[in-house]
Design an enzyme around this catalytic site. Structure first.
Site, short mmCIF file in Angstrom:
data_model
loop_
_atom_site.label_atom_id
_atom_site.label_comp_id
_atom_site.label_asym_id
_atom_site.label_seq_id
_atom_site.Cartn_x
_atom_site.Cartn_y
_atom_site.Cartn_z
N ARG A 56 -6.52 -1.05 0.05
CA ARG A 56 -6.66 -2.14 -0.92
C ARG A 56 -8.17 -2.37 -1.12
NH1 ARG A 56 -9.75 -4.60 2.04
NH2 ARG A 56 -9.69 -6.30 0.54
N GLY A 57 -8.47 -3.28 -2.04
CA GLY A 57 -9.88 -3.47 -2.41
C GLY A 57 -10.16 -2.62 -3.65
N ARG A 60 -1.25 -1.26 -9.41
CA ARG A 60 -1.82 -2.62 -9.30
C ARG A 60 -2.61 -2.91 -10.58
NH1 ARG A 60 -4.35 -4.59 -3.83
NH2 ARG A 60 -3.55 -6.55 -4.66
N ASP A 90 -12.67 -8.01 -8.58
CA ASP A 90 -11.70 -6.99 -9.01
C ASP A 90 -11.88 -6.62 -10.47
OD1 ASP A 90 -10.37 -8.36 -6.56
OD2 ASP A 90 -9.39 -6.41 -6.84
N ASN A 105 -11.18 -12.34 -8.87
CA ASN A 105 -11.23 -11.91 -7.46
C ASN A 105 -10.05 -12.55 -6.73
OD1 ASN A 105 -12.57 -10.47 -5.30
ND2 ASN A 105 -13.13 -12.45 -4.46
O1 MRU Z 1 -5.48 -7.63 -2.88
P1 MRU Z 1 -6.71 -6.94 -2.37
O2 MRU Z 1 -6.87 -7.01 -0.90
O3 MRU Z 1 -6.82 -5.54 -2.91
O4 MRU Z 1 -7.88 -7.79 -3.02
C1 MRU Z 1 -9.20 -7.41 -2.75
C2 MRU Z 1 -10.20 -8.35 -3.30
O5 MRU Z 1 -9.88 -9.30 -3.97
C3 MRU Z 1 -11.62 -7.99 -3.08
O6 MRU Z 1 -12.41 -9.14 -2.99
C4 MRU Z 1 -12.11 -7.16 -4.27
O7 MRU Z 1 -11.25 -6.08 -4.52
C5 MRU Z 1 -13.47 -6.66 -4.07
S1 MRU Z 1 -13.50 -5.33 -2.93
C6 MRU Z 1 -15.06 -4.73 -2.82
#
Ligand code: MRU
Length: 366
Positions: free
Chosen positions: A62-63, A104, A252, A262
């Protein structure tokens, strides 16, 4: 399980752990299963597009940047299997790309990486299958390498704004685990820590998926950076007591005007920071910028399952049958974003300089 033995040095640049690496020797995509952290470090081999798509959807990986890199490698892996003519190669790339893109919706890095791989596929479709596969892998590796370099560049820029002796608050996990390596928001924190500026980091736990509690505390403590976990509900209190000097988070998707999507809870943190006069900043690579979104209203927000809110570690918190809401992201308006650190420079959305205005001023290509 320790890091798997790779046939080459990890592109993430870390000897301690990584989110995503590809081993060209046996065409295996290795992902650290982040659902198990911090209790267990398990690296899982992925060999097909379907496996990679499942890993993204299920949040094994994720991220925003990390899921883009994962998709790029999955497409390179798929390209190596396709020995037919150009038309069937392009059809396979198209089908695979659409499958990955559907996993996603909010993080634009995913669609960005898939589109970049599609452009490369179109360029090399006429080559022989071996040359075509090598070109696709080189492109995926470039996506990975460039992300790590971008993290380091924005880290240095952001660190310059961190006050000496600061307690820095962050939300979710925007670290090495969420990127090709080093991290965006945690890249700023790593660089500021290396410069001796960080007193400690307050990591908001990040309900409901607990990326702050589980992942940010894991990776900062691995690097010897002092970190304390707080519940999301404590953020305002620590700011009111003057215990937070700087906030930095990841993103994001960043709209053309500087609105930032985000992890859910970021907007509340930005409002609190504004109310207490604490700098609120965002670090993100340019691959997170989406100029097709004029502002945050056009950013799609992922709705995840009720169960991630209603249960915690298998324990029921909300009685069966009672609905729960679960938007996974929120949008912070540009006026609350004091700085946006990118590999192209620092933007000041709150002063009217979002990405579109930045491009106009610097005359850079989109
Ligand atoms: O749902 P996730 O864990 O994928 O969400 C991640 C985030 O919101 C992070 O802050 C974002 O992707 C930045 S990662 C460098």
């Amino acid at each position: 399980m320790p890091m798997p033995p790779l046939s080459r040095a990890p592109l993430s640049g870390s000897a301690a752990f990584f989110a995503v690496e590809y081993d060209p020797a046996d065409a295996v995509l290795w992902l650290l299963d982040q659902r198990l952290l911090p209790g267990e470090e398990r690296y899982v081999p992925h060999r097909t597009v379907d496996e990679a798509a499942h890993a993204i959807r299920a949040m094994v990986v994720r991220g925003a940047p990390a899921i883009g890199i994962t998709a790029a490698y999955a497409l390179a892996q798929r390209a190596a299997l396709e020995t037919g003519p150009a038309a069937s190669f392009l059809m396979a790339m198209g089908i695979s790309g659409r499958g990955l893109d559907a996993t996603r919706p909010t993080a634009v890095n995913l669609g960005w990486a898939i589109a970049r791989m599609a452009r490369k596929a179109a360029d090399v479709a006429a080559l022989d299958p071996g040359a075509r596969a090598r070109a696709m892998l080189a492109e995926a590796e470039a996506v990975h390498r460039e992300d790590v370099a971008a993290c380091r560049a924005m880290g240095a820029l952001g660190a310059a704004d961190v006050p000496e002796g600061a307690t820095v608050m962050t939300h979710c996990n925007a670290g090495a685990l969420a990127t090709g390596g080093y991290g965006t928001a945690l890249g700023v924190i790593r660089a500021a820590h290396a410069a001796g500026k960080i007193r400690r980091v307050l990591a908001c736990e990040t309900r409901p998926y607990l990326q702050g509690a589980r992942l940010t505390s894991f990776e900062l403590s691995r690097d010897g950076i002092p970190v304390e976990v707080v519940t999301d509900s404590m953020a305002g209190w620590f700011m009111a007591r003057g215990e937070v000097q700087f906030v930095v988070v990841g993103a994001d998707r960043v709209a053309a005007n500087g609105d930032v999507a985000n992890k859910i809870g970021t907007y509340g943190l930005a409002v609190l920071a504004h109310a207490h006069g604490v700098p609120f900043t965002v670090a993100a690579p340019w691959s997170t910028v989406d100029l097709r979104c004029p502002d945050g209203r056009s950013i799609p927000i992922e709705e995840r399952s009720r169960d991630e809110v209603a249960t915690l570690g298998g324990v029921t918190l909300v009685a069966d049958g009672i609905p729960c809401r679960h938007p996974a992201f929120d949008v912070t308006p540009a006026r609350l974003v004091g700085a946006l650190y990118t590999e192209r420079g620092a933007l000041r959305p709150a002063e009217g300089e979002g990405p579109a205005a930045f491009l106009a001023r610097t005359r850079r290509a989109p």
